[in-house]
Enzyme design. Sequence first.
Site, PDB file in Angstrom:
ATOM      1  N   GLY A  94       0.783  -1.117   0.056  1.00 16.05           N
ATOM      2  CA  GLY A  94      -0.184   0.069  -0.094  1.00 16.05           C
ATOM      3  C   GLY A  94       0.718   1.436   0.159  1.00 16.05           C
ATOM      4  O   GLY A  94       0.073   2.495   0.315  1.00 16.05           O
ATOM      5  N   ASP A 112      -4.456  -6.076  -5.757  1.00 19.11           N
ATOM      6  CA  ASP A 112      -3.180  -7.123  -5.610  1.00 19.11           C
ATOM      7  C   ASP A 112      -3.850  -8.393  -5.371  1.00 19.11           C
ATOM      8  O   ASP A 112      -4.914  -8.512  -4.760  1.00 19.11           O
ATOM      9  CB  ASP A 112      -2.358  -6.424  -4.427  1.00 19.11           C
ATOM     10  CG  ASP A 112      -1.044  -6.972  -4.687  1.00 19.11           C
ATOM     11  OD1 ASP A 112      -0.188  -6.110  -4.831  1.00 19.11           O
ATOM     12  OD2 ASP A 112      -0.692  -8.227  -4.419  1.00 19.11           O
ATOM     13  N   LYS A 192       6.220  -0.369 -14.007  1.00 12.42           N
ATOM     14  CA  LYS A 192       7.456  -1.036 -13.625  1.00 12.42           C
ATOM     15  C   LYS A 192       7.987  -1.912 -14.853  1.00 12.42           C
ATOM     16  O   LYS A 192       7.080  -2.536 -15.453  1.00 12.42           O
ATOM     17  CB  LYS A 192       7.273  -1.977 -12.304  1.00 12.42           C
ATOM     18  CG  LYS A 192       8.816  -2.740 -12.023  1.00 12.42           C
ATOM     19  CD  LYS A 192       8.784  -3.902 -11.089  1.00 12.42           C
ATOM     20  CE  LYS A 192       8.046  -3.628  -9.731  1.00 12.42           C
ATOM     21  NZ  LYS A 192       9.248  -3.203  -8.900  1.00 12.42           N
TER      22      LYS A 192
HETATM   23  C1  LIG Z   1       6.724  -4.366  -5.739  1.00 14.68           C
HETATM   24  S1  LIG Z   1       5.114  -4.948  -5.088  1.00 14.68           S
HETATM   25  C2  LIG Z   1       4.062  -3.650  -5.033  1.00 14.68           C
HETATM   26  C3  LIG Z   1       4.647  -2.608  -4.044  1.00 14.68           C
HETATM   27  C4  LIG Z   1       3.559  -1.352  -3.877  1.00 14.68           C
HETATM   28  N1  LIG Z   1       3.698  -0.383  -5.075  1.00 14.68           N
HETATM   29  C5  LIG Z   1       3.744  -0.530  -2.561  1.00 14.68           C
HETATM   30  O1  LIG Z   1       4.386   0.619  -2.910  1.00 14.68           O
HETATM   31  O2  LIG Z   1       3.367  -0.852  -1.453  1.00 14.68           O
HETATM   32  C6  LIG Z   1       4.516  -5.851  -6.435  1.00 14.68           C
HETATM   33  C7  LIG Z   1       3.124  -6.478  -6.154  1.00 14.68           C
HETATM   34  O3  LIG Z   1       2.643  -6.802  -7.502  1.00 14.68           O
HETATM   35  C8  LIG Z   1       1.522  -7.973  -7.000  1.00 14.68           C
HETATM   36  N2  LIG Z   1       1.170  -8.731  -8.154  1.00 14.68           N
HETATM   37  C9  LIG Z   1       1.716  -9.495  -8.662  1.00 14.68           C
HETATM   38  N3  LIG Z   1       1.115  -9.958  -9.914  1.00 14.68           N
HETATM   39  C10 LIG Z   1      -0.098  -9.598  -9.934  1.00 14.68           C
HETATM   40  C11 LIG Z   1      -1.371  -9.831 -10.570  1.00 14.68           C
HETATM   41  N4  LIG Z   1      -1.387 -10.788 -11.307  1.00 14.68           N
HETATM   42  N5  LIG Z   1      -2.449  -9.145 -10.038  1.00 14.68           N
HETATM   43  C12 LIG Z   1      -2.171  -8.405  -8.950  1.00 14.68           C
HETATM   44  N6  LIG Z   1      -1.066  -7.804  -8.294  1.00 14.68           N
HETATM   45  C13 LIG Z   1      -0.033  -8.615  -8.714  1.00 14.68           C
HETATM   46  C14 LIG Z   1       2.338  -8.701  -6.080  1.00 14.68           C
HETATM   47  O4  LIG Z   1       1.527  -9.624  -5.041  1.00 14.68           O
HETATM   48  C15 LIG Z   1       2.836  -7.613  -5.225  1.00 14.68           C
HETATM   49  O5  LIG Z   1       2.290  -7.178  -4.009  1.00 14.68           O
END
Ligand SMILES: C[S@@+](CC[C@H](N)C(=O)[O-])C[C@H]1O[C@@H](n2cnc3c(N)ncnc32)[C@H](O)[C@@H]1O
Length: 236
Positions: A94, A112, A192
């Site tokens: 978050g 997510d 990203k």
């Molecule tokens: C680097 S983290 C995000 C951090 C977030 N931007 C923050 O500041 O808290 C990447 C996220 O992408 C999510 N993710 C990966 N594949 C996904 C999908 N198919 N649908 C939704 N979320 C996904 C992962 O569960 C993970 O929590």
Amino acid sequence: MTDDPPEEPKRRWRNKITGGSSEARALGERVLKKNIRSESSRRWIERQINDPYVARARAEGWRARSAFKLIELDDKYHLIKRGMRIVDLGAAPGGWLQVAIKRGAGAVVGIDLLEIEPVTGATVFQMDFLDREAPAALLKALGGKPDLVLSDMAANTTGHARTDQIRTGALAEAAATFAIQHTAPGGAFVTKAFQGGLDATLLAELKRTFSSVRHAKPPSSRKGSPEVFLVALGRK
Ligand SMILES: C[S@@+](CC[C@H](N)C(=O)[O-])C[C@H]1O[C@@H](n2cnc3c(N)ncnc32)[C@H](O)[C@@H]1O
């Protein structure tokens, strides 16, 4: 995390699986993959302890150090404007949701695979963004087209850097397709990505849809990581 597997276990892995029965080789592969994972976990823990952004995030109340990446991107490209509708893909835990709200967004919707602790001012879905129902659910909750589509989605790491890059690249492409279809005129898209990782046809489509498309590496993005962000501004 997008760590390369540590060199030493990788070499041992190659040596060990050349002989023996197929069962023994399979067992060897499993054991050595576990070693690779625990080695990269150890490095991750070490980095967390020594990382000034982790300490700063804790001190300033951000849920994740990744909050600084959005802060830095916003400082440079002025992405977040008062009252905007924002979608955050891959939002757990978050950090980016907190930044979007703190910087004045009007409506924020995050999604997510993982559960997200409620963030005041944001609507969150625990759902796979690749699920067919996801885009409509996000747009409905937002109450209109997003002015800014953010994606920090990253696939779970396998320990094999190239595989991880391909899987995260596929998520970036899904986010780009959503942004091309739904971003409001004048809006922006940030995802990203990995250097050279986005499909060329899709990149060309983004360039046709937005006035400018560039790559950015915010200072808080780890130097050794292949992570970059693609920033598309001025939806036509
Ligand atoms: C680097 S983290 C995000 C951090 C977030 N931007 C923050 O500041 O808290 C990447 C996220 O992408 C999510 N993710 C990966 N594949 C996904 C999908 N198919 N649908 C939704 N979320 C996904 C992962 O569960 C993970 O929590």
